[in-house]
Enzyme design. Structure first.
Site, PDB file in Angstrom:
ATOM      1  CD  GLU C 281      -2.352   7.863  -6.018  1.00 62.09           C
ATOM      2  OE1 GLU C 281      -0.942   7.489  -5.995  1.00 62.09           O
ATOM      3  OE2 GLU C 281      -2.832   8.750  -5.164  1.00 62.09           O
ATOM      4  CB  SER C 318       1.103   9.577  -4.393  1.00 59.31           C
ATOM      5  OG  SER C 318       0.993   8.241  -4.075  1.00 59.31           O
ATOM      6  CD  GLU C 360       7.205   6.866   5.924  1.00 57.17           C
ATOM      7  OE1 GLU C 360       8.372   5.891   5.815  1.00 57.17           O
ATOM      8  OE2 GLU C 360       6.700   7.362   4.603  1.00 57.17           O
ATOM      9  CD  GLU C 365      -0.673   8.922   9.754  1.00 61.88           C
ATOM     10  OE1 GLU C 365      -0.817   9.053  10.804  1.00 61.88           O
ATOM     11  OE2 GLU C 365       0.081   9.611   8.916  1.00 61.88           O
ATOM     12  CB  CYS C 502      17.113   7.575  -0.668  1.00 63.42           C
ATOM     13  SG  CYS C 502      15.297   8.084  -1.060  1.00 63.42           S
TER      14      CYS C 502
END
Lengths: 168, 626, 686
Positions: C281, C318, C360, C365, C502
Site C-alpha cells: 500500500e 493505512s 477494536e 465492521e 505495545c
C-alpha cells in the site's frame, strides 16, 4: 448561543487563563452554564471538556443547572449566622415549596442558595436577590419580599420593577 | 494627563484649592451596607435639594469655573460602621449623623448651610446613649488610629482628583524619582510591615526575594479574596480608597521589577470590583498607569480578575491557579511564588491592607510606621469587630492593642449584661481566646503562641449564650465546604472532624470520640498541603485547649451549658397547666407525646427528637424547656 | 548543583535528582507514595511521602527540590503517626471489600496499610455506593475505590494529550470523572488503558472477558482457537516470578494448550501479513504521490483518536486492519472453511497487551452479522489469571510450539510489540520489494525538537523515504501539529498510543512502568534477532495463505479480508442528540393580535425553550407567523402543515413529541462512512 460564546472568546483573546471570566460572562447571560457552551469553550481553547467541567464545578458561583429568574442568596457567614440566618433560609424553603434538596422552583422563577459571607456583616442578617442587597432580614421580612415578587410574576404584561431598595 | 512629578504637584495644589472652595461638604456613606439601607436615595435627595439652593458644586464644576464656591454632596466609601447606617458626615463641622432617612435630607442640608446640628440624628454611643456630634470623641473612635482607613468616608473614591488633592501618588512620585528598587525594598523592610492577610510574613523580605529573581516578566498580585466570614476590612478599603491600594501596587511593581499587576477580587464584592476598575481607568487616563509613568521610564499596567466563590483562593498558590483559569487548588511550596508564581514567573502576592500601607510608609518614613504598634508587629491593623458587642464595625488600632480595649473600650462591652465567653480571632482558621486572655496584646507572635492568629482581622465576640462547641462545629462546616479536596489530610480529615463535632453536639459522643477528634486535628494541622488545611484544625484545637470543660459537659455531663444544642434541651409537660387538648401530640414529628383528651399529656423522653415543636404549638405554655 | 542533603544522618550527594523523594531512595529508604509518578507532574496530594526538615516542618518530599545543606528525617514518630492516620482516612472513604476486588493482592493501598500496620479504622464506613462504569469494552471504572491521587487524570492529560477524565467538584465532594459525569464510553476516551497502568487501587481495572472464554472452552460445540500478540510473550512471565523481558513463549503456548485451546496461533504471523499488505500500500502511495504521509493503523486507540480529532487525516491512515483483526478475518473466512466449521462455531480468542483491542474487536465492521471476527480479547493480566485459576504451575509447564499453519512468524512480526517495530518491518519489506536488498536494521534516532519521536531516513530505489516513529498520544498530537505547520515532514509515521509501544499496553502486568516497558522491548528485539527468518516476505506459510486464498497483496480478495474503512466520531455524547438521522420540522406559531391576546407568546417561548433543551435547533425551524386566519380558534400552531388549535403552553411538550415522532427523517450529516469490512462486500476507504 454559540455566536454569543464566540464573541466572549474573541473579547478575551482566546486566552485560557481568562476561562473563569468567560464562564462568568456566559452565566450572566444565560443564568447558568449550558453544556453546549462548555463544549464550545473546550474546543476553542484547546482543552478537554473534562477540564472545563472541572473548573465549572469547582467554584460556588457557577451552576450547570438553569437558575431561576430571581437568585435568592441568604448569607450564612459568622455574623449573619449568629443572628439567625438559618431560620430565614428555612422559612424561604417553606415559602418556595422546595423539597428534597431542590434549589430551584419548578416554574423556574426562584433559586434559593446560601452564600458564605458577603462582607456586609454590619447589616446582618443579609439576603441578596439578584443584585439587590436586603439588610437586617427576619424570616417574616424575607418571606414578604419573596411574596411580592411572586405576585408580580403572576400578573402578565407587567415589567418587574427594581427589586427592593437601593442598588449595589 | 500628568506627565511629570512637577505636574503632579501642580495638580495636587489645583485640586486641593478646588476642594477648599467647597464651603460645605456633605459626605454620604455609599458602601455596600449603607447602600442596602437606602443611601443612594439620601444622596439623590440631598443633591436635588442642594441644586435647588443654587450652590451645588462638584470637583469637575470647580475645575471648570475657578470663581465658583458652594456646597458639595459627595458619596464616599465604606466607613465601616454599617450597623449605624445610613451615615452622613458634614464638613467642616465634622458632624456625623446616623440612621439617616431620605426624608431627613432637607433638614440636614439646612443645618449644614447654617452651621447648625440636627440633634436627633447625631451619633449616640450605644452603651451610654450619650450623643457625640463629633465622632472622634466617641469611645468607639477615640481609641482607634485610623491610618490605613483615613480616607474611607472622607473622599469620593470615584474621583481621582480628590485622592490627588489629599497628596495621593506623591509616594509613587518620590519612589520613581529618588529611590532605587532596592531602596524601596529596604525601606519597607525597615518599617517592619508584615503581611496583613494573615501569615504576617515581612513584606519587605518578600519583595526582596522577588526583586533579585532574574526574569523579564514579573507580577504583583493583590489578594482581594477576603473570604473569612465576618471580615470586611478589605472590602471597605477597596470601596473607600481604591487609589491607595493601587498606588501601593505600583510602588510594589517598581520595587520588584514587575510591569504588570493583577487585582484578584471576590465576585461577592461587585462594588469593590467596580471601584477598583474605575480607579485603574482614571489612573490610566492621568498617565499614572501605563508607559513611562511620570517620565521615569517605569511602565506598569493593572487589571482585575474576579474570583468565583472559593474561600481557598485566598491561599496564594490557589489564587494563582485560579488566576490562570484552573481549579483553585494550591500547589506545594517550594517553589515559592516569589521565585515561580503566576505563569511560572516571579510574583508577589500581597493583601489589600498590606498594599494600603505602602504609600504612607514611603511618605512618612519607616520609623514613623515602627513608632506605631509593637517591636515585632509594627504599624496598625484593621479589624472587623462583630458578634455580641455593642459597637460592631470596622476598627483600626495600633498593633499591640489589647483584647480588653477592643471589646470593652472600643466595642462598648457586651449587651444585655451577659458575660464574655470568648473572642474568636482570625476567621475560621483562627482560634478562640477565653476571658483570661483579654489582656493579651494583639500582635502576630503573641497570638500565635496562644494558639490563635491575627489572621485577616476578623474579631467575633462570643458570650455566655453561645455554645463554644457549636461555634467550633460551625467553623468546621465552613472549612469542610471550602476545602478544595486535593490532599487527603484536609479533604477527609475535616470531614471526620465535622462528623465528630456533630456527634458531640447531638449528644451521641463518647470520650473516645473526643480523643480521636484531637488526634485527627493534630495530624490535619501537620500533614496538610496548604494553609487552609494547616489551620483547619484551629477551631477544634483552640477550643479544646481553653474550653475543654464545655466539651466534657456535652459528652459526660449530657448537657449544653449555654443551652444552645437542641439535643440537650429537655421538654416536659406541666400537668398543672396542661388542658389535654392534644395539639402538641399532633405536632410532634416523633410521636413521642401521648395522652387522653382532657387529661394531662406526657412526653416519652426516649422518643423525643428535641425539635421544640410542642413548645411552639402549646397555647397554654404547658410545655417547659429545660 | 553540587552539595549534600543529610537524610537520617546520612549524607547523600546531590546529583541532579529532581526532588527529595528521588534522593531518599538512594539513601536506602523506601518512602511510600500514591500520587508521585516520575513521568507525571508533581501533585503532592497523597501526603504519604512526608518528611521532617531541620525546623520540624512536615513537607512532602516529592515536591521539594534538594538544596545543599538540607537535613531531613524520614521516620520520626510524628511522621509514622501521620502516615497511619492518612491511611485510616483513606480507608474511611474507600470500599473495603478487598476479597472481591480485581486488585486484591496487587493494590497499593492494601500494601501500605499492611506495611504500616493499620489494623483498625476508627471512622464510619463510606456511605455512598456508586455504580460501576462499564461503558467501554476495555476498562472498568469504580469510583468507590478512588483515592483521588490524580495519576489517571495526569496520565490522560499530560502523556496522552486527551484529558477524557478529570477532577470535578470540590472538597469531600471532589471526584474523578469524565465531563458532565458521563461515562467513559460517552466521551473521547480511546481505551488505551494507560490510566489503569498507573492507578494504585482498584478504581480503574481491565474489563475481564475470562468468563466468556471459559464458557467457550467448555462448550462442546465450539472450536476455540487463540492467537497471542508479540508483547505478551515477554511479559506473561512477570506474573509468575520471571523478569520483565524474559521470553517465555514456549511455556505460554504449553499453558494455553493445557487450558484447552484447540489451536494456539501466533499473532506475529498476521503481523507479517500486515507488513506485506501495508508495504504494498505504501509503495503504491509513494509512486502515485498521494495520501501521504501514511499513518499506521494497527493501534486501535490511535485510530479512535484520529476518528475523533483528525477526521481530515483519515484518508491517510493505512486501510490495513491490525494483525489481530487480519487474523480474525483469515480464521473466520478461510480457516473455518478449510476445517469445515461454521464460522459461528469457531471461537477466536486473542491475547493482547492492550485494552483498546477489546474495543477494536467489537467494532461493527469487523463482524458478519453477529459473528465477530475476534470473539474475545484477553489481556496479558487475564491470561495469567486463567493460568493461575486452573492451577497450572507455569514454571513446570513443558514448552510447546505454535500450531501450523498460522504459527510461523518472522522476526519482523515479533517486533511489532515494541515501538518502532512496525516501521522497521515495513522498511525491511519496502527495501526488499524495491531494491531486492535485505537490510535488517532501521536506524532510528531521536527526532530533534520532538519528544517521544524517533526518525530515520531510508534510501530506497533512488529516493529518500522519511520515517517517523512516535509512541504516546501526547507526543503524537504534538508531532501532528508540527507536521501541519510544516515544521517537519515524513512519508510514513508509525503511531502507538502507549509510550514505548505495545510492550507498555494497558493490559500488561503491573507494575507497568518505564523500566518494565524498556526491558520488555529489549526482549522483543532480542527475539527478533534470534529468529532465523527476519523478513516478512520469507514467511512461507504467509505465502501459502496468499497462494491459496488471497492471490496477490492488495488484491481484491486481500482488500475484502484484510482492509477496512474509518468514520467520524463525535468527541462527546450530547444530551438529546438523535443518532440515527434527524427529523425536519417546520413550526409556525401565529402571533397575530387575537392569538397573541390568548397567549401565543407563551406558546412560542415554551417551544423555543423545549427546542433548546432538547438540542433541536438545527433540525426544527421555529418561526412566528402573522395571522393564520384561524382567529376564533387561537392560539394556533402549524407543524409541517398540520394545524393545532387552542394550543396552551402546557400542550407544547406533548405536541412537539408527537410531531417529532411522525416527521420524515433526513440523512445524518457528516456521519460515518460505513466501514464495510463485512464479508462479501467491497471495502473502500473514501
Amino acid at each position: 448561543m454559540l455566536v454569543a460564546v464566540e464573541s466572549i472568546l474573541a473579547r478575551h483573546g482566546y486566552r485560557r487563563s481568562d476561562l473563569i471570566a468567560m464562564l462568568q460572562e456566559i452565566q450572566e447571560s444565560y443564568h447558568y452554564l449550558p453544556e453546549e457552551a462548555l463544549n464550545y469553550l473546550a474546543t476553542a481553547l484547546g482543552v478537554s471538556p473534562a477540564t472545563v467541567f472541572g473548573v465549572a464545578t469547582f467554584y460556588a458561583q457557577f451552576s450547570l443547572d438553569p437558575k431561576g429568574k430571581y437568585l435568592v442568596r441568604v448569607c450564612d457567614g459568622t455574623a449573619c449566622h449568629v443572628k439567625g440566618s438559618q431560620r430565614i433560609y428555612d422559612r424561604l424553603v417553606k415559602k418556595l415549596k422546595l423539597r428534597e434538596g431542590r434549589v430551584t422552583t419548578s416554574d423556574g422563577l426562584f433559586t434559593l442558595e446560601t452564600v458564605a459571607c458577603l462582607g456586609a456583616c454590619g447589616i446582618a442578617p443579609v439576603m441578596v436577590i439578584n443584585d439587590t442587597v436586603h439588610p437586617q432580614m427576619t424570616p417574616e421580612a424575607a418571606e414578604t419580599i419573596v411574596e411580592t415578587l411572586m405576585k408580580r410574576e403572576a400578573e402578565p404584561e407587567t415589567e418587574p420593577a427594581a427589586v427592593g431598595e437601593g442598588n449595589a | 494627563m500628568i506627565a511629570t512629578v512637577t505636574e503632579l504637584k501642580q495638580a495636587q495644589r489645583e485640586y486641593a484649592a478646588c476642594l477648599e472652595r467647597e464651603r460645605t461638604r456633605i459626605l454620604v456613606c455609599a458602601g455596600t451596607g449603607c447602600i442596602a439601607n437606602g443611601a443612594m436615595r439620601i444622596y439623590e435627595e440631598l443633591t436635588r435639594l442642594a441644586a435647588e439652593t443654587g450652590s451645588l458644586v462638584d470637583i469637575d464644576l470647580l475645575l471648570e469655573d475657578e470663581a465658583r464656591e458652594g456646597s458639595a454632596v459627595v458619596k464616599t466609601g465604606c466607613r465601616g460602621f454599617c450597623a449605624a447606617g445610613p451615615l452622613v458626615h458634614v464638613e467642616p463641622a465634622g458632624v456625623l449623623y446616623t440612621h439617616v432617612k431620605a426624608e431627613d435630607a432637607g433638614e440636614i442640608l439646612q443645618a449644614a448651610l447654617r452651621g447648625e446640628v440636627v440633634e436627633r440624628l447625631v451619633y449616640r454611643d450605644p452603651a451610654s446613649g450619650e450623643p457625640y456630634p463629633r465622632p472622634e470623641a466617641a469611645p468607639f473612635y477615640r481609641r482607634q488610629t485610623r491610618q490605613v482607613l483615613e480616607r474611607c468616608g472622607a473622599i469620593d473614591p470615584e474621583r481621582i482628583e480628590e485622592y490627588i488633592a489629599q497628596g495621593g501618588y506623591q509616594a509613587l512620585a518620590r519612589v520613581l524619582r529618588e529611590m532605587t528598587p532596592e531602596q524601596v525594598c529596604q525601606e519597607v523592610l525597615a518599617s517592619g510591615l508584615r503581611g496583613r492577610g494573615g501569615a504576617g510574613f515581612p513584606t519587605g523580605k518578600k519583595w526582596e526575594f522577588a526583586r533579585v529573581q532574574q526574569s523579564d516578566v514579573k507580577y504583583v498580585v493583590c489578594n482581594g479574596d477576603e473570604g473569612d466570614p465576618g471580615a470586611f476590612m478589605n472590602r471597605s478599603l477597596m470601596e473607600g480608597d481604591p487609589h491607595r491600594v493601587l498606588e501601593g501596587m505600583i510602588i510594589a511593581g517598581y520595587a520588584i521589577g514587575a510591569s504588570q499587576g493583577v487585582f484578584y477580587v471576590r465576585a461577592e464584592y461587585p462594588l469593590a470590583v467596580r471601584r477598583i476598575r474605575t480607579a485603574i481607568a482614571q489612573a490610566e487616563e492621568k498617565g499614572l498607569l501605563g508607559d513611562n509613568i511620570l517620565g521615569s521610564g517605569f511602565s506598569f499596567r493593572a487589571s482585575v480578575k474576579e474570583g468565583a466563590g472559593a474561600f481557598v483562593c485566598g491561599e496564594e498558590t490557589a489564587l494563582l491557579a485560579s488566576a490562570e483559569g484552573e481549579r483553585g487548588m494550591p500547589r506545594p511550596k517550594p517553589p515559592f511564588p516569589a521565585v515561580a508564581g503566576l505563569y511560572g514567573r516571579p510574583t508577589i502576592i500581597n493583601n489589600v491592607e498590606t498594599l494600603g500601607n505602602v504609600a504612607a510608609i514611603i511618605n512618612n518614613g519607616a520609623q514613623w510606621f515602627r513608632n506605631l504598634g509593637t517591636e515585632k508587629s509594627a504599624g496598625t491593623k484593621t479589624f472587623a469587630l462583630t458578634g455580641k458587642v455593642r459597637n460592631t464595625g470596622l476598627v483600626e488600632v495600633p498593633m499591640g492593642c489589647t483584647l480588653r480595649e477592643m471589646v470593652f473600650d472600643i466595642g462598648g462591652g457586651i449587651p444585655g449584661g451577659k458575660r464574655l465567653k470568648a473572642v474568636q480571632i482570625g476567621g475560621p482558621s483562627g482560634g478562640c481566646l477565653p476571658e483570661e486572655m483579654l489582656d493579651l496584646p494583639l500582635d502576630y507572635d503573641t497570638l500565635q503562641a496562644k494558639g490563635a492568629m491575627v489572621g485577616s482581622g476578623g474579631l467575633v465576640v462570643i458570650d455566655e449564650d453561645n455554645c463554644i462547641v457549636e461555634v467550633a462545629r460551625f467553623f468546621m462546616q465552613f472549612i469542610q465546604n471550602e476545602s478544595c479536596g486535593k490532599c487527603v489530610a484536609c479533604r477527609e480529615g475535616t470531614k471526620q472532624m465535622l462528623a465528630l463535632l456533630q456527634k458531640i453536639v447531638d449528644g451521641k459522643a463518647t470520650m473516645e470520640d473526643l480523643d480521636l477528634l484531637e488526634e485527627v486535628a493534630l495530624v490535619v494541622r501537620d500533614a496538610s498541603l496548604c494553609g487552609l488545611g494547616k489551620t483547619a484544625a484551629n477551631p477544634v484545637l483552640s477550643t479544646l485547649r481553653y474550653f475543654r470543660e464545655e466539651y466534657l459537659a456535652h459528652i459526660q455531663g449530657r448537657t449544653c451549658p449555654a443551652g444552645v444544642c437542641a439535643a440537650f434541651r429537655h421538654y416536659a409537660i406541666d400537668p398543672e397547666k396542661c388542658k389535654g387538648c392534644g395539639r402538641c401530640a399532633r405536632a410532634c414529628p416523633a410521636g413521642a407525646i401521648t395522652g387522653e383528651v382532657k387529661k394531662p399529656y406526657v412526653i416519652d423522653q426516649s422518643k423525643c427528637a428535641h425539635c421544640g415543636a410542642c413548645v411552639d404549638t402549646c397555647r397554654f405554655g404547658a410545655v417547659e424547656e429545660r | 548543583m553540587a552539595g549534600y542533603v543529610t537524610i537520617d544522618g546520612i549524607k547523600v550527594p546531590i546529583e541532579g535528582q529532581r526532588n527529595l523523594l528521588e534522593m531518599v531512595r538512594q539513601a536506602g529508604v523506601d518512602l511510600p507514595t500514591f500520587c508521585y509518578h516520575s513521568e507525571l507532574s508533581v501533585y503532592g496530594a497523597c501526603r504519604m511521602c512526608v518528611v521532617e526538615d531541620a525546623r520540624g516542618q512536615v513537607i512532602s518530599s516529592c515536591s521539594t527540590p534538594p538544596a545543599d545543606g538540607m537535613a531531613i528525617r524520614t521516620n520520626t514518630p510524628r511522621l509514622m503517626h501521620i502516615r497511619r492516620m492518612m491511611l485510616e482516612l483513606y480507608l474511611a472513604n474507600h470500599c473495603r471489600d478487598c476479597t472481591t476486588c480485581a486488585k486484591n493482592g496487587n493494590c497499593k493501598l492494601q500494601e501500605l496499610c499492611a506495611r504500616f500496620g493499620v489494623d483498625r479504622v476508627r471512622f464510619p464506613a463510606r456511605e455512598a455506593t456508586e455504580p460501576l462504569d462499564l461503558s467501554t469494552p476495555g476498562i472498568v471504572r469504580d469510583n468507590n475505590k478512588c483515592i483521588l491521587c490524580g495519576d489517571c487524570v495526569r496520565v490522560c492529560s499530560e502523556v496522552q494529550g486527551i484529558g477524557a477524565i478529570g477532577f470535578a467538584y470540590r472538597g469531600s465532594r471532589a471526584r474523578v470523572t469524565p465531563a458532565y459525569n458521563r461515562s467513559l464510553g460517552e466521551v473521547d476516551c480511546v481505551t488505551c488503558g494507560q490510566c489503569l497502568a498507573v492507578c494504585p487501587t482498584g478504581a480503574l481495572t481491565v474489563r475481564p472477558e475470562v468468563d466468556r472464554v471459559w464458557a467457550a472452552l467448555r462448550n462442546p460445540n465450539k472450536r476455540v482457537v487463540v492467537q497471542t500478540a508479540p508483547a505478551v510473550r515477554v511479559a506473561i512471565g512477570e506474573a509468575f516470578g520471571l523478569e520483565p523481558g524474559a521470553i517465555s513463549t514456549g511455556q505460554m503456548v504449553g499453558a494455553l494448550r493445557r487450558l484447552g485451546f484447540a489451536r494456539v496461533f501466533d499473532t506475529s504471523f498476521a503481523a507479517d501479513l500486515t507488513t506485506i499488505e501495508e508495504t504494498h500500500e505504501f509503495i503504491e502511495r509513494l509512486q502515485k504521490g498521494e495520501r501521504l504521509p501514511q499513518f499506521t493503523s494497527c493501534c486501535p486507540a490511535w485510530v479512535k483518536m484520529a476518528e475523533q480529532y483528525y477526521p481530515e487525516k483519515l484518508g491517510q491512515l493505512s486501510t490495513c486492519r491490525s494483525p489481530q483483526q487480519m487474523f480474525g478475518s483469515v480464521l473466520k473466512r478461510f480457516y473455518a472453511r478449510q476445517e469445515g466449521i461454521d464460522p459461528a462455531d469457531l471461537f477466536v480468542v486473542s491475547v493482547m497487551p492492550c485494552t483498546a483491542k477489546k474495543f477494536e474487536a467489537q467494532r461493527p465492521e469487523f463482524a458478519d452479522g453477529d459473528v465477530r471476527d475476534v470473539d474475545a480479547v484477553l489481556t496479558t493480566q487475564e491470561l495469567a489469571r486463567m493460568i493461575q485459576s486452573a492451577g497450572i504451575i507455569f514454571s513446570e509447564v513443558e514448552e510447546d510450539s505454535y500450531d501450523t499453519p498460522f504459527g510461523l512468524a518472522t522476526g519482523a512480526g515479533v517486533i511489532y510489540g515494541a515501538s518502532g517495530g512496525v516501521a522497521t518491518a515495513v522498511a525491511r519489506e519496502a527495501n526488499w520489494l524495491l531494491t531486492g536488498r535485505r537490510v535488517t536494521d532501521l536506524t532510528l534516532e531521536p527526532a530533534p525538537g520532538q519528544p517521544g519521536v524517533m526518525e530515520a531516513e531510508l534510501e530506497i530505489g533512488g529516493r529518500t523515504v522519511r520515517v517517523a516513529v512516535v509512541s504516546g498520544l501526547g507526543n503524537t498530537r504534538r508531532l501532528l501539529a508540527d507536521m501541519d505547520e510544516g515544521k517537519v515532514a515524513y512519508d510514513i509515521v508509525e503511531v502507538m498510543a502507549c509510550p514505548g509501544g505495545c510492550a507498555g499496553g494497558g493490559g500488561q502486568p503491573l507494575p507497568n512502568e518505564t523500566a518494565q516497558r524498556k526491558a520488555r522491548a529489549r526482549g522483543l528485539r532480542a527475539a527478533d534477532k534470534r529468529q532465523q527468518i527476519r523478513f516478512a516476505q520469507d514467511n512461507v506459510l504467509v505465502k501459502e495463505l496468499y497462494g491459496q486464498w488471497l492471490g496477490e497483496p492488495n488484491s481484491h480478495a486481500a482488500h475484502q479480508a484484510l482492509h477496512t474503512g474509518y468514520g467520524h466520531r463525535r468527541r462527546i455524547a450530547v444530551e438529546g442528540e438523535h443518532t440515527h438521522g434527524a427529523p425536519s420540522l417546520q413550526v409556525k406559531v401565529c402571533v397575530g393580535t387575537s392569538c397573541y391576546l390568548r397567549g401565543a407568546r407563551d406558546v412560542l417561548r415554551r417551544l423555543s425553550e423545549e427546542i433548546e433543551k432538547q438540542g433541536l435547533e438545527a433540525t426544527v425551524d421555529l418561526a412566528g407567523a402573522f395571522c393564520l386566519e384561524r382567529c376564533d380558534r387561537g392560539p394556533n400552531v402549524v407543524i409541517n402543515g398540520q394545524e393545532f388549535n387552542r394550543v396552551r403552553e402546557d400542550d407544547v411538550p406533548h405536541i412537539l413529541r408527537q410531531a417529532l415522532a411522525a416527521a420524515p427523517r433526513q440523512h445524518a450529516p457528516a456521519s460515518a462512512v460505513e466501514g464495510e469490512g463485512a464479508r462479501g462486500r467491497v471495502v473502500e476507504c473514501q
